[in-house]
Structures are given as C-alpha cells and as structure tokens.
Design a protein around this motif. Sequence first.
Motif, PDB file in Angstrom:
ATOM      1  N   ALA A   1       0.833  -1.197   0.000  1.00 26.17           N
ATOM      2  CA  ALA A   1       0.000   0.000   0.000  1.00 26.17           C
ATOM      3  C   ALA A   1       0.868   1.246   0.000  1.00 26.17           C
ATOM      4  O   ALA A   1       2.042   1.208   0.381  1.00 26.17           O
ATOM      5  CB  ALA A   1      -0.909   0.014   1.223  1.00 26.17           C
TER       6      ALA A   1
ATOM      7  N   LEU B   1      -3.764   0.700  -2.957  1.00 30.43           N
ATOM      8  CA  LEU B   1      -3.438  -0.659  -2.542  1.00 30.43           C
ATOM      9  C   LEU B   1      -2.785  -1.403  -3.689  1.00 30.43           C
ATOM     10  O   LEU B   1      -3.351  -1.522  -4.780  1.00 30.43           O
ATOM     11  CB  LEU B   1      -4.704  -1.342  -2.041  1.00 30.43           C
TER      12      LEU B   1
ATOM     13  N   PHE C   1      -1.387  -6.310  -1.343  1.00 27.56           N
ATOM     14  CA  PHE C   1      -2.619  -6.290  -0.547  1.00 27.56           C
ATOM     15  C   PHE C   1      -3.565  -7.412  -0.967  1.00 27.56           C
ATOM     16  O   PHE C   1      -4.381  -7.886  -0.174  1.00 27.56           O
ATOM     17  CB  PHE C   1      -3.304  -4.921  -0.710  1.00 27.56           C
TER      18      PHE C   1
ATOM     19  N   GLU D   1      -2.396   2.705   7.097  1.00 29.72           N
ATOM     20  CA  GLU D   1      -2.444   3.686   5.997  1.00 29.72           C
ATOM     21  C   GLU D   1      -3.346   4.868   6.345  1.00 29.72           C
ATOM     22  O   GLU D   1      -3.047   6.007   5.989  1.00 29.72           O
ATOM     23  CB  GLU D   1      -2.904   3.007   4.696  1.00 29.72           C
TER      24      GLU D   1
END
Length: 337
Positions: free
Chosen positions: A221, A246, A250, A267
Amino acid sequence: MSTFLMMPAVGSCISTSTLPTGAGPIAISKPVGQGPLARNIPDDVKTIQEALNQVTVKGVTGGPIPLLVVDGIKGPKTQSAILKFQQAQVRSVRADGLVEPGKQTILRLNEIDSPISKFDLNAKLAASLPLLRAALAAAIQNVTIVITSGPGTTVSAALAEDRLNRHFALNTIDASGQSNARVNLFETYSEMALVVNQPDLFDMFGAIDAFDVDPQNAKIALTTAQGVFEPPLKDGADNPARQIRLGLGFFAPNVSNDFAAFILIHELAHFTSRRDGELIIDNGRGWFDDVFIRPLSAAQRLLNADSYASFAQECRTGSAAKPAFVKTTPGGLGGAR
Ligand SMILES: [Zn+2]
C-alpha cells in the motif's frame, strides 16, 4: 493445479495448467533467470514458467511458443522465454534475462495475467471494512474510558491505560503530556473513523472512495501523509494523492481480513495524520515489544503508523499477543508499510 484446454490466439487448443482467474498476484521470493542475482528456486521458476505461458494463452505478444514445460527447472528454453518477454513487453528496462520480485518484469506479468481490478478491491474491502471499523471504535472507546474516568480508576480504565502505555509509552511522559496525548489520540482515531464512516464529510461518495488499486505497485500500500486533505481533482483528473492506494501485495492470498484491517489502519494513520497537523510517519514497524518499536519514545510512537494499527488491533481483539502477520522493520521514508 488443474489442467485446462485453452485456445491461445496463436493456434489450436492446447492442454495447459493455468492460474485460475482471481488466484491473486504472481509473486516470487527470489530472482529468476540469469546473472549473479538469480536464485532460481524451483517454486519461483514454476511461477514464472506458468506466468509466461499465460502470456501466450492470452494471445499477448512475447509469450513462449511452444509453451514451457512447468517443471521448476530454469533451462535454456525458460531463459530465452524470459528474454523474449522482456524485449516485447518491458521496454522501460534493458532486457537482462532476470525477473526480480517487485520489479518491472513481474509487474508487467501481473498486468497481463492477473490484473487487479476495482472488483477485487471492493471484495477485499467488503470483507475487511467491518474489522477496520470495529478496531477504530474499540481504540476510541479505550482512549475515552481513560479520559472520562481518569487513569486506572476502574478495571477497564486500568486495562486501557496499560494498552496506551505499552503501545504509546505514555507512562514515560509527565501527567500533562499524557493528558494531551490522550486527547490527541482520541481526535486522531476519530478522524480516521470519519473517513470510513462518514466519507461524505470529505466529499467522498462512500468509504471505498478513499481507496484505489495501484497495479504498478508490487508492495502492499501507498498513501500520502494528510492525503485526505488533498483536493479531489488535480489537473482535471482524480488526484491519486487523495487516496490510499493498494498494491499487488494487498491482494496476495496471505493477506487475511485481519491483516487487511491492520494495513488499512496503518495507511489511514498516514492519510489523516494528526489533528494537530503533525504528520504520522513510519518511525518503526512492528508490535509494541518488537526490536524496532521498543526504542521509540512516546513522541515518536505518537507519530508512528504501526503504533496506531497495533493499539487498535489489541483493543479490538483484547489480546496483547503479537499477531503473526505483524513484521518488525526499521522506520524510514515511503508509505509502503
Ligand atoms: Zn507506512
């Protein structure tokens, strides 16, 4: 792996074992191909042989004809197939006959064979958003109980205070510093929760609007510190800085819903940063008792994305034990977890 009959654009049906769609990104652990960096671990070689065959099966230029035997052995046919693919499809780098984890050649293989779409993003977020919301709510509740009842005045306040001490080292600063830190944590987690619970406040149509797929990123990410305050449009197009992007990592099979929720909180911490305007960065990655977190001061942890993710994770699950997916690494620039 099953065997399918496929008709590539180049000829008649052939029998091949294929990556079923939705199998997740193509990933290797060590470089495959030629040169001193190559390790050619059999499982990695198989992954690349399979991925190169898929290029042919999909009728895209640069795949091997005939198809490679998927045997995990990097022989001359596999080597020339890597070079041929790079010459046809990876023009941004010199064709060096080497496929490295996270580099251009494997990114291009992913783009062709296993593209990650908004559909994949929506499915993954639908599964992990409930855990993310629960973790943020639990973090806010834990901070609130210490603020409102006073540290250690009840059993639950004592437990919440212990969590704040372990994850944010609040017991190492004076009483007024602790009080300020608790208010700041409350505001910051609340802001993160607003992004996913009331995205309209940020001119977003829904929680998923805060996220996007970044197929050019082989890592997990990437986001911009205070990205949520970026303008929605830049030069007339969607502003990528205003989203949590992403990458392929991910969507890998090892990213469970719990892990995904942890990543998203990490994040979000960058994305909103602190209400007082301080940027939340990566001073160290890992759980509170990990080697790269232990030396961090309270001030550093209060600006550290993994500390926010770890505290919220413990508040949600009630367990102080480090989850297996949390890895410890030094801090540093770059939002890629
Ligand atoms: Zn980060």
